[in-house]
Design a protein around this motif. Structure first.
Motif, PDB file in Angstrom:
ATOM      1  N   HIS A  29      43.006  57.430  39.928  1.00  0.00           N
ATOM      2  CA  HIS A  29      43.473  56.544  38.859  1.00  0.00           C
ATOM      3  C   HIS A  29      44.420  55.477  39.412  1.00  0.00           C
ATOM      4  N   ILE A  30      43.860  54.560  40.180  1.00  0.00           N
ATOM      5  CA  ILE A  30      44.692  53.586  40.884  1.00  0.00           C
ATOM      6  C   ILE A  30      44.996  52.341  40.052  1.00  0.00           C
ATOM      7  N   ILE A  31      44.316  52.164  38.931  1.00  0.00           N
ATOM      8  CA  ILE A  31      44.532  50.980  38.106  1.00  0.00           C
ATOM      9  C   ILE A  31      45.522  51.306  36.994  1.00  0.00           C
ATOM     10  N   PRO A  32      46.646  50.585  36.898  1.00  0.00           N
ATOM     11  CA  PRO A  32      47.622  50.877  35.845  1.00  0.00           C
ATOM     12  C   PRO A  32      47.090  50.489  34.469  1.00  0.00           C
ATOM     13  N   LEU A  33      47.670  51.094  33.436  1.00  0.00           N
ATOM     14  CA  LEU A  33      47.269  50.770  32.067  1.00  0.00           C
ATOM     15  C   LEU A  33      47.464  49.284  31.778  1.00  0.00           C
ATOM     16  N   PRO A  59      56.053  49.349  30.212  1.00  0.00           N
ATOM     17  CA  PRO A  59      55.293  48.113  30.002  1.00  0.00           C
ATOM     18  C   PRO A  59      54.343  47.736  31.130  1.00  0.00           C
ATOM     19  N   ASP A  60      54.623  48.172  32.370  1.00  0.00           N
ATOM     20  CA  ASP A  60      53.739  47.780  33.473  1.00  0.00           C
ATOM     21  C   ASP A  60      52.858  48.923  33.965  1.00  0.00           C
ATOM     22  N   GLY A  61      52.902  50.070  33.276  1.00  0.00           N
ATOM     23  CA  GLY A  61      52.033  51.185  33.645  1.00  0.00           C
ATOM     24  C   GLY A  61      52.523  52.017  34.807  1.00  0.00           C
ATOM     25  N   LEU A  62      53.716  51.707  35.327  1.00  0.00           N
ATOM     26  CA  LEU A  62      54.297  52.483  36.419  1.00  0.00           C
ATOM     27  C   LEU A  62      55.465  53.309  35.895  1.00  0.00           C
ATOM     28  N   PRO A  63      55.709  54.476  36.482  1.00  0.00           N
ATOM     29  CA  PRO A  63      56.844  55.284  36.021  1.00  0.00           C
ATOM     30  C   PRO A  63      58.182  54.691  36.424  1.00  0.00           C
ATOM     31  N   TYR A  64      59.206  55.151  35.757  1.00  0.00           N
ATOM     32  CA  TYR A  64      60.583  54.866  36.163  1.00  0.00           C
ATOM     33  C   TYR A  64      61.081  56.049  36.977  1.00  0.00           C
ATOM     34  N   ILE A  65      61.382  55.829  38.239  1.00  0.00           N
ATOM     35  CA  ILE A  65      61.928  56.891  39.087  1.00  0.00           C
ATOM     36  C   ILE A  65      63.035  56.286  39.930  1.00  0.00           C
ATOM     37  N   GLY A  66      64.255  56.776  39.765  1.00  0.00           N
ATOM     38  CA  GLY A  66      65.337  56.275  40.602  1.00  0.00           C
ATOM     39  C   GLY A  66      66.680  56.295  39.916  1.00  0.00           C
ATOM     40  N   ARG A  67      67.700  55.898  40.652  1.00  0.00           N
ATOM     41  CA  ARG A  67      69.048  55.782  40.132  1.00  0.00           C
ATOM     42  C   ARG A  67      69.142  54.592  39.180  1.00  0.00           C
ATOM     43  N   ASN A 100      75.702  58.688  38.886  1.00  0.00           N
ATOM     44  CA  ASN A 100      75.243  60.082  38.841  1.00  0.00           C
ATOM     45  C   ASN A 100      74.135  60.301  37.812  1.00  0.00           C
ATOM     46  N   LEU A 101      73.325  59.261  37.584  1.00  0.00           N
ATOM     47  CA  LEU A 101      72.179  59.377  36.680  1.00  0.00           C
ATOM     48  C   LEU A 101      70.904  59.001  37.413  1.00  0.00           C
ATOM     49  N   THR A 102      69.923  59.909  37.388  1.00  0.00           N
ATOM     50  CA  THR A 102      68.593  59.635  37.942  1.00  0.00           C
ATOM     51  C   THR A 102      67.596  59.655  36.803  1.00  0.00           C
ATOM     52  N   ILE A 103      66.773  58.630  36.735  1.00  0.00           N
ATOM     53  CA  ILE A 103      65.796  58.500  35.646  1.00  0.00           C
ATOM     54  C   ILE A 103      64.407  58.855  36.166  1.00  0.00           C
ATOM     55  N   ALA A 104      63.673  59.623  35.363  1.00  0.00           N
ATOM     56  CA  ALA A 104      62.318  60.047  35.743  1.00  0.00           C
ATOM     57  C   ALA A 104      61.475  60.129  34.475  1.00  0.00           C
ATOM     58  N   THR A 105      60.847  59.031  34.127  1.00  0.00           N
ATOM     59  CA  THR A 105      60.061  58.989  32.890  1.00  0.00           C
ATOM     60  C   THR A 105      59.071  57.825  32.962  1.00  0.00           C
ATOM     61  N   GLY A 106      58.317  57.595  31.882  1.00  0.00           N
ATOM     62  CA  GLY A 106      57.416  56.450  31.814  1.00  0.00           C
ATOM     63  C   GLY A 106      56.116  56.608  32.567  1.00  0.00           C
ATOM     64  N   HIS A 107      55.645  57.850  32.734  1.00  0.00           N
ATOM     65  CA  HIS A 107      54.461  58.107  33.560  1.00  0.00           C
ATOM     66  C   HIS A 107      53.129  57.877  32.846  1.00  0.00           C
ATOM     67  N   ALA A 108      53.172  57.568  31.556  1.00  0.00           N
ATOM     68  CA  ALA A 108      51.955  57.318  30.772  1.00  0.00           C
ATOM     69  C   ALA A 108      50.953  58.462  30.921  1.00  0.00           C
ATOM     70  N   MET A 109      49.704  58.129  31.253  1.00  0.00           N
ATOM     71  CA  MET A 109      48.657  59.155  31.304  1.00  0.00           C
ATOM     72  C   MET A 109      48.649  59.940  32.607  1.00  0.00           C
ATOM     73  N   MET A 110      49.584  59.626  33.517  1.00  0.00           N
ATOM     74  CA  MET A 110      49.604  60.312  34.808  1.00  0.00           C
ATOM     75  C   MET A 110      50.765  61.298  34.948  1.00  0.00           C
ATOM     76  N   GLY A 111      51.421  61.629  33.853  1.00  0.00           N
ATOM     77  CA  GLY A 111      52.567  62.519  33.927  1.00  0.00           C
ATOM     78  C   GLY A 111      52.254  63.851  34.582  1.00  0.00           C
ATOM     79  N   TRP A 112      51.155  64.458  34.159  1.00  0.00           N
ATOM     80  CA  TRP A 112      50.793  65.754  34.742  1.00  0.00           C
ATOM     81  C   TRP A 112      50.489  65.605  36.226  1.00  0.00           C
TER      82      TRP A 112
END
Length: 416
Positions: A52-56, A358-366, A372-384
């Motif tokens: 699944h290389i093409i983003p939504l 909005p761009d089909g990529l997850p949010y991962i990072g500080r 002291n906050l790390t965000i990990a979300t926005g994975h759309a259909m690729m979360g699993w």
């Protein structure tokens, strides 16, 4: 000495983060508003998908959404509504749906999927969770029309150029791999690089392991507010208690935007509702497949076959639209000879909300707002698919280790 870490969110992303943080000697408290028995991590197709290389967010997607807006049974449905967050997200999604964005996203999506596929195998081989269903049979892309066949052939060529294992099947080869297909099917692409699992088996095993190893679970608790000063979060308050920690992980899926607002952060996330139907009897389906014209995912799982699909942008709700369930069931029966999905099976359909950036990529990072906050979300259909890789990266960030891959493209503060 390990840090005290609070993870907000108990889906596959939050649990995977807890798994790897635990391995590094950290002390974990996980907070979730549910009882960890339902949601997107339980109703997904179970795919591990380097293919699944093409983003939504890709050229033409917004036009498709507008065209399908007035058909509530369409695979991609946008419910018209006056909501400022949704309107802003829509503008960002439209701006991101460019060829340039797709080209930038392809290597990122491929690399993180391959990392995650390897990590799933490592978890399996570790024996931590005991036996669980993990198969690498690949993924079939079944098409009935020359238009879809041409489109997928282009994607397959690009995937092959990226080094993925792909094969274009003749009808004879396809019939050997998957008998009992409709005569209307013109052909298939076989992404041999993909694997699949049974989420309803793996999730409870992962929770049980984490509990045995000392992770503290605070279920049926909703994160309501945070205390912070300058660039440091000190505590989170739920509907039951206040918890302090050294580090915080925001892995709350479709609820992430609302929670981020409490921290005065802008994080564009919209819930994309997906549905699933389970059939607990023999279906003759041997390989995972996507029914291309209908955009329906089919997965032979442990003891049942799952039919899943749709991307419904209608806000945070778990309303089941019967017409969307029937669209999935009817599509499945039109691709497999002799397959029937009963009214009872349809009536037991469930849904889950996938967090879509909005761009089909997850949010991962500080977050740049807090140290002291790390965000990990926005994975759309690729979360699993991306659960273990995200958990590993979150752990490397918090533990000040070398990252397994470049994650600049996933930065939570990126512009659209």
């Amino acid at each position: 000495m390990g840090k005290n870490i609070i993870i907000v969110g108990g889906g596959i992303i939050g649990l995977s983060s807890a798994y790897y943080l635990l391995k590094e000697g950290h002390h974990i408290t996980l907070i979730d508003k549910s009882d960890l028995s339902k949601g997107a991590s339980f109703v997904n197709a179970g795919y591990i998908t380097p293919s699944h290389i093409i983003p939504l967010a890709s050229p033409g997607m917004m036009a498709k959404g507008i065209k399908m807006m007035f058909n509530s049974s369409s695979p991609f449905y946008i419910k018209p509504r006056l909501d400022l967050d949704f309107l802003k997200w829509t503008l960002n999604f439209n701006a991101s749906s460019t060829k340039k964005n797709v080209e930038k996203a392809i290597p990122l999506i491929k690399d993180i999927n391959l990392l995650s596929r390897d990590l799933y195998s490592e978890i399996y081989n570790s024996g931590d969770l005991g036996e669980f269903h993990l198969e690498k049979k690949g993924l079939l892309m079944l098409y009935k029309t020359a238009k879809e066949g041409k489109h997928e052939a282009e994607v397959a060529k690009r995937a092959e150029d990226e080094g993925l294992e792909v094969k274009t099947l003749t009808l004879k080869e396809l019939s050997i791999l998957q008998p009992n297909l409709s005569h209307e099917i013109l052909g298939a692409i076989h992404y041999e690089c993909d694997a699949h699992t049974t989420p309803t088996e793996l999730m409870p095993k992962l929770v049980a392991y984490l509990k045995r190893m000392g992770v503290v679970f605070k279920t049926n608790e909703e994160a309501l507010d945070f205390s912070f000063h300058d660039r440091k979060i000190s505590s989170v308050t739920t509907n039951k208690e206040t918890y302090t920690a050294d580090e915080f992980v925001l892995a709350s899926g479709s609820w992430s935007e609302g929670i981020a607002k409490k921290l005065k952060l802008k994080l564009r996330v919209q819930p994309g509702k997906g549905y699933r139907i389970n059939v607990h009897r023999k279906t003759g389906i041997l390989l995972p497949a996507i029914l291309m014209e209908a955009k329906v995912a089919v997965t032979p799982m442990q003891g049942f076959t799952r039919f899943a699909g749709t991307m419904e942008l209608s806000g945070i709700n778990h309303d089941i639209k019967a017409e969307r369930v029937h669209a999935i069931a009817n599509a499945a029966t039109s691709y497999y000879d002799g397959l029937e999905i009963t009214e009872t099976e349809r009536s037991e359909a469930q849904c889950g909300l996938r967090p879509v950036s909005p761009d089909g990529l997850p949010y991962i990072g500080r977050s740049s707002g807090y140290d002291n906050l790390t965000i990990a979300t926005g994975h759309a259909m690729m979360g699993w698919s991306l659960g273990p890789a995200t958990g590993k990266l979150v752990t490397e960030i918090i533990s000040d280790q070398k990252l397994s891959m470049d994650i600049d493209g996933f930065h939570p503060d990126r512009r659209f």
